[in-house]
Design a protein around this motif. Sequence first.
Motif, PDB file in Angstrom:
ATOM      1  N   TYR A   1      -1.150  -8.999 -27.600  1.00  9.57           N
ATOM      2  CA  TYR A   1      -1.261 -10.436 -27.840  1.00  9.57           C
ATOM      3  C   TYR A   1      -1.977 -10.709 -29.165  1.00  9.57           C
ATOM      4  O   TYR A   1      -2.758  -9.894 -29.649  1.00  9.57           O
ATOM      5  CB  TYR A   1      -2.052 -11.113 -26.718  1.00  9.57           C
ATOM      6  CG  TYR A   1      -1.465 -10.928 -25.343  1.00  9.57           C
ATOM      7  CD1 TYR A   1      -1.996  -9.987 -24.475  1.00  9.57           C
ATOM      8  CD2 TYR A   1      -0.388 -11.699 -24.923  1.00  9.57           C
ATOM      9  CE1 TYR A   1      -1.460  -9.810 -23.211  1.00  9.57           C
ATOM     10  CE2 TYR A   1       0.155 -11.527 -23.656  1.00  9.57           C
ATOM     11  CZ  TYR A   1      -0.393 -10.577 -22.813  1.00  9.57           C
ATOM     12  OH  TYR A   1       0.143 -10.410 -21.551  1.00  9.57           O
ATOM     13  N   LEU A   2      -1.709 -11.882 -29.716  1.00 16.32           N
ATOM     14  CA  LEU A   2      -2.481 -12.386 -30.849  1.00 16.32           C
ATOM     15  C   LEU A   2      -2.757 -13.857 -30.591  1.00 16.32           C
ATOM     16  O   LEU A   2      -1.847 -14.691 -30.648  1.00 16.32           O
ATOM     17  CB  LEU A   2      -1.741 -12.211 -32.178  1.00 16.32           C
ATOM     18  CG  LEU A   2      -2.547 -12.608 -33.413  1.00 16.32           C
ATOM     19  CD1 LEU A   2      -3.706 -11.618 -33.628  1.00 16.32           C
ATOM     20  CD2 LEU A   2      -1.670 -12.661 -34.662  1.00 16.32           C
ATOM     21  N   GLN A   3      -3.997 -14.159 -30.260  1.00 17.22           N
ATOM     22  CA  GLN A   3      -4.421 -15.547 -30.087  1.00 17.22           C
ATOM     23  C   GLN A   3      -4.839 -16.083 -31.440  1.00 17.22           C
ATOM     24  O   GLN A   3      -5.729 -15.523 -32.081  1.00 17.22           O
ATOM     25  CB  GLN A   3      -5.583 -15.631 -29.099  1.00 17.22           C
ATOM     26  CG  GLN A   3      -6.145 -17.029 -28.915  1.00 17.22           C
ATOM     27  CD  GLN A   3      -5.169 -17.978 -28.247  1.00 17.22           C
ATOM     28  OE1 GLN A   3      -4.470 -17.591 -27.317  1.00 17.22           O
ATOM     29  NE2 GLN A   3      -5.112 -19.217 -28.722  1.00 17.22           N
ATOM     30  N   MET A   4      -4.193 -17.136 -31.860  1.00 16.00           N
ATOM     31  CA  MET A   4      -4.453 -17.705 -33.177  1.00 16.00           C
ATOM     32  C   MET A   4      -4.997 -19.120 -33.003  1.00 16.00           C
ATOM     33  O   MET A   4      -4.293 -19.999 -32.478  1.00 16.00           O
ATOM     34  CB  MET A   4      -3.160 -17.727 -34.001  1.00 16.00           C
ATOM     35  CG  MET A   4      -2.501 -16.366 -34.124  1.00 16.00           C
ATOM     36  SD  MET A   4      -1.072 -16.373 -35.213  1.00 16.00           S
ATOM     37  CE  MET A   4       0.033 -17.432 -34.293  1.00 16.00           C
ATOM     38  N   ASP A   5      -6.220 -19.325 -33.405  1.00 17.06           N
ATOM     39  CA  ASP A   5      -6.883 -20.628 -33.309  1.00 17.06           C
ATOM     40  C   ASP A   5      -7.190 -21.164 -34.696  1.00 17.06           C
ATOM     41  O   ASP A   5      -7.243 -20.419 -35.672  1.00 17.06           O
ATOM     42  CB  ASP A   5      -8.168 -20.497 -32.495  1.00 17.06           C
ATOM     43  CG  ASP A   5      -7.916 -20.057 -31.073  1.00 17.06           C
ATOM     44  OD1 ASP A   5      -8.668 -19.186 -30.582  1.00 17.06           O
ATOM     45  OD2 ASP A   5      -6.979 -20.573 -30.447  1.00 17.06           O
ATOM     46  N   ASN A   6      -7.430 -22.476 -34.762  1.00 14.20           N
ATOM     47  CA  ASN A   6      -7.749 -23.123 -36.036  1.00 14.20           C
ATOM     48  C   ASN A   6      -6.754 -22.712 -37.122  1.00 14.20           C
ATOM     49  O   ASN A   6      -7.143 -22.306 -38.222  1.00 14.20           O
ATOM     50  CB  ASN A   6      -9.180 -22.782 -36.460  1.00 14.20           C
ATOM     51  CG  ASN A   6      -9.660 -23.622 -37.618  1.00 14.20           C
ATOM     52  OD1 ASN A   6      -9.133 -24.696 -37.875  1.00 14.20           O
ATOM     53  ND2 ASN A   6     -10.662 -23.124 -38.324  1.00 14.20           N
ATOM     54  N   LEU A   7      -5.493 -22.821 -36.806  1.00  9.81           N
ATOM     55  CA  LEU A   7      -4.453 -22.402 -37.741  1.00  9.81           C
ATOM     56  C   LEU A   7      -4.446 -23.251 -38.993  1.00  9.81           C
ATOM     57  O   LEU A   7      -4.749 -24.456 -38.952  1.00  9.81           O
ATOM     58  CB  LEU A   7      -3.084 -22.453 -37.047  1.00  9.81           C
ATOM     59  CG  LEU A   7      -2.814 -21.274 -36.113  1.00  9.81           C
ATOM     60  CD1 LEU A   7      -1.725 -21.614 -35.111  1.00  9.81           C
ATOM     61  CD2 LEU A   7      -2.439 -20.048 -36.919  1.00  9.81           C
TER      62      LEU A   7
ATOM     63  N   THR B   1       1.230 -19.739 -42.227  1.00 13.16           N
ATOM     64  CA  THR B   1       2.676 -19.803 -42.052  1.00 13.16           C
ATOM     65  C   THR B   1       3.328 -18.518 -42.538  1.00 13.16           C
ATOM     66  O   THR B   1       3.133 -18.100 -43.677  1.00 13.16           O
ATOM     67  CB  THR B   1       3.253 -21.004 -42.822  1.00 13.16           C
ATOM     68  OG1 THR B   1       2.746 -22.211 -42.245  1.00 13.16           O
ATOM     69  CG2 THR B   1       4.774 -21.015 -42.776  1.00 13.16           C
ATOM     70  N   ALA B   2       4.090 -17.875 -41.651  1.00 11.80           N
ATOM     71  CA  ALA B   2       4.718 -16.591 -41.971  1.00 11.80           C
ATOM     72  C   ALA B   2       5.552 -16.135 -40.786  1.00 11.80           C
ATOM     73  O   ALA B   2       5.464 -16.697 -39.687  1.00 11.80           O
ATOM     74  CB  ALA B   2       3.658 -15.540 -42.288  1.00 11.80           C
ATOM     75  N   MET B   3       6.332 -15.088 -41.022  1.00 16.70           N
ATOM     76  CA  MET B   3       6.946 -14.353 -39.925  1.00 16.70           C
ATOM     77  C   MET B   3       5.927 -13.327 -39.464  1.00 16.70           C
ATOM     78  O   MET B   3       5.365 -12.594 -40.296  1.00 16.70           O
ATOM     79  CB  MET B   3       8.226 -13.659 -40.390  1.00 16.70           C
ATOM     80  CG  MET B   3       9.005 -12.994 -39.280  1.00 16.70           C
ATOM     81  SD  MET B   3       9.825 -14.177 -38.205  1.00 16.70           S
ATOM     82  CE  MET B   3      11.243 -14.591 -39.239  1.00 16.70           C
TER      83      MET B   3
ATOM     84  N   GLN C   1       0.523 -28.069 -35.834  1.00 15.98           N
ATOM     85  CA  GLN C   1      -0.245 -28.732 -36.886  1.00 15.98           C
ATOM     86  C   GLN C   1      -1.493 -27.931 -37.209  1.00 15.98           C
ATOM     87  O   GLN C   1      -2.003 -27.178 -36.365  1.00 15.98           O
ATOM     88  CB  GLN C   1      -0.614 -30.146 -36.446  1.00 15.98           C
ATOM     89  CG  GLN C   1       0.598 -31.075 -36.372  1.00 15.98           C
ATOM     90  CD  GLN C   1       0.191 -32.526 -36.161  1.00 15.98           C
ATOM     91  OE1 GLN C   1      -0.886 -32.801 -35.639  1.00 15.98           O
ATOM     92  NE2 GLN C   1       1.057 -33.443 -36.559  1.00 15.98           N
ATOM     93  N   ALA C   2      -1.980 -28.113 -38.411  1.00 18.53           N
ATOM     94  CA  ALA C   2      -3.212 -27.454 -38.830  1.00 18.53           C
ATOM     95  C   ALA C   2      -4.326 -27.755 -37.830  1.00 18.53           C
ATOM     96  O   ALA C   2      -4.471 -28.895 -37.359  1.00 18.53           O
ATOM     97  CB  ALA C   2      -3.609 -27.911 -40.221  1.00 18.53           C
TER      98      ALA C   2
ATOM     99  N   GLN D   1       8.532 -16.474 -35.900  1.00 20.28           N
ATOM    100  CA  GLN D   1       8.108 -17.368 -36.980  1.00 20.28           C
ATOM    101  C   GLN D   1       6.975 -18.272 -36.524  1.00 20.28           C
ATOM    102  O   GLN D   1       7.035 -18.872 -35.438  1.00 20.28           O
ATOM    103  CB  GLN D   1       9.285 -18.230 -37.448  1.00 20.28           C
ATOM    104  CG  GLN D   1       8.951 -19.230 -38.543  1.00 20.28           C
ATOM    105  CD  GLN D   1       8.600 -18.565 -39.864  1.00 20.28           C
ATOM    106  OE1 GLN D   1       9.206 -17.556 -40.229  1.00 20.28           O
ATOM    107  NE2 GLN D   1       7.628 -19.132 -40.567  1.00 20.28           N
ATOM    108  N   VAL D   2       5.965 -18.377 -37.361  1.00 19.33           N
ATOM    109  CA  VAL D   2       4.865 -19.313 -37.150  1.00 19.33           C
ATOM    110  C   VAL D   2       4.832 -20.254 -38.341  1.00 19.33           C
ATOM    111  O   VAL D   2       4.770 -19.812 -39.492  1.00 19.33           O
ATOM    112  CB  VAL D   2       3.523 -18.576 -37.005  1.00 19.33           C
ATOM    113  CG1 VAL D   2       2.359 -19.575 -36.998  1.00 19.33           C
ATOM    114  CG2 VAL D   2       3.514 -17.726 -35.749  1.00 19.33           C
ATOM    115  N   THR D   3       4.881 -21.553 -38.071  1.00 18.89           N
ATOM    116  CA  THR D   3       4.854 -22.553 -39.122  1.00 18.89           C
ATOM    117  C   THR D   3       3.719 -23.526 -38.843  1.00 18.89           C
ATOM    118  O   THR D   3       3.649 -24.115 -37.760  1.00 18.89           O
ATOM    119  CB  THR D   3       6.185 -23.309 -39.202  1.00 18.89           C
ATOM    120  OG1 THR D   3       7.240 -22.370 -39.427  1.00 18.89           O
ATOM    121  CG2 THR D   3       6.164 -24.317 -40.349  1.00 18.89           C
TER     122      THR D   3
END
Length: 124
Positions: free
Chosen positions: A79-85, A90-92, A13-14, A120-122
């Motif tokens: 690595y790629l830490q992704m926060d506050n998505l 959303t992408a490959m 979720q966002a 995939q990241v959604t």
Amino acid sequence: QVQLVESGGGSVQAGGSLRLSCKASRTYNTYCLAWFRQAPGKEREGVAAIYTEGDTPIYADSVKGRFTISKDNNKYTLYLQMDNLKPDDTAMYYCAADLACANGLVLIAKEYTFWGQGTQVTVS
């Protein structure tokens, strides 16, 4: 040849977080390593990049302050830490590597020789 295998994608979720990993098939010496992403109908976009022998990464403006690229040279893993998505994230997501780094550390897809298969990241 270098084989790259990404993992860690999923649905979130966002406002949530994910950490992507990219394992290299061989010991890397001095590489440029990067994360790119591509949403349906859009061009591949550089997200972040780092040298294997350096600690000063570069980021796309769209992810600055939210994403962190890092590496573990002992594990040959990026690595790629992704926060506050956000839904726009959303992408490959693809990891990429290049041995020559002829033009330095850049977020230009054609500068990278080796690519993973993507994860995939959604974000909803």
